[in-house]
Design an enzyme around this catalytic site. Sequence first.
Site, mmCIF file in Angstrom:
data_model
loop_
_atom_site.group_PDB
_atom_site.id
_atom_site.type_symbol
_atom_site.label_atom_id
_atom_site.label_comp_id
_atom_site.label_asym_id
_atom_site.label_seq_id
_atom_site.Cartn_x
_atom_site.Cartn_y
_atom_site.Cartn_z
ATOM 1 N N THR A 1 0.835 -1.193 0.000
ATOM 2 C CA THR A 1 0.000 0.000 0.000
ATOM 3 C C THR A 1 0.873 1.247 0.000
ATOM 4 O O THR A 1 2.102 1.160 0.039
ATOM 5 C CB THR A 1 -0.895 0.028 1.259
ATOM 6 O OG1 THR A 1 -0.044 0.084 2.421
ATOM 7 C CG2 THR A 1 -1.794 -1.197 1.335
ATOM 8 N N GLU B 1 6.209 3.206 -9.521
ATOM 9 C CA GLU B 1 4.820 3.541 -9.861
ATOM 10 C C GLU B 1 4.315 2.676 -11.018
ATOM 11 O O GLU B 1 3.595 3.140 -11.907
ATOM 12 C CB GLU B 1 4.686 5.033 -10.205
ATOM 13 C CG GLU B 1 5.219 5.989 -9.164
ATOM 14 C CD GLU B 1 4.396 6.021 -7.875
ATOM 15 O OE1 GLU B 1 3.379 5.299 -7.796
ATOM 16 O OE2 GLU B 1 4.786 6.757 -6.952
#
Length: 213
Positions: A10, A87
């Site tokens: 997360t 990312e």
Amino acid sequence: MAELHFFTGTMDSGKSTLALQTNHNHAARGRVGRIFTAHDRSGVATVSSRLGLTHDAVEVDPGFDFWRYVVDQLTHGSRVDYLVCDEAQFYTAAQVDGLAKVVDELQIDVFCFGILSDFRTQLFEGSRRLVELADRMQVLQVEALCWCGKRATHNARTVGGEMVTEGEQVVVGDVDVEAEVHYEVLCRAHHRRRMTTERARAVSMIAEPLPFR
């Protein structure tokens, strides 16, 4: 043999920090790599960690072709031993396929870092494809925590102070609660109840720290 690695967790689990550490470790052994990112929180082509670490990177837009980029680099005499891809949740499935091709055909290691699911609890396209193709997948052991203290498993988005579960999948925001678009991590139960930190504080569910004398 080169491998496609996928490190996931997360927000606040240290993905970008590990990406930068991975690059440092390989570079320190004389290997030459390239660093990539997409929609980094800094707003520029930079891998940035919330600990304050940064490194210049190549921005991956939807039309970016990893295979062509690496082949061009090699054709022009540059050395490429590994790729660090931060990312990676924002990459397209085709781009992840390209990374797998770089590993298999060019024997170049690829290290990807990204979030599995979005604020709607749905898998990102890039992450889904990485789960399907990665030689190794590792969930980061640094656990982010919900405001209640439980392990955070879900990413939440708030707009104007209200948690939302609909909208565009990719909207750049910040973890700063004052930002118009704000992100935070929650446990599953509080994500289901839309009980963000601010909402919990408003209904006095978060106890104030005891004063020390």
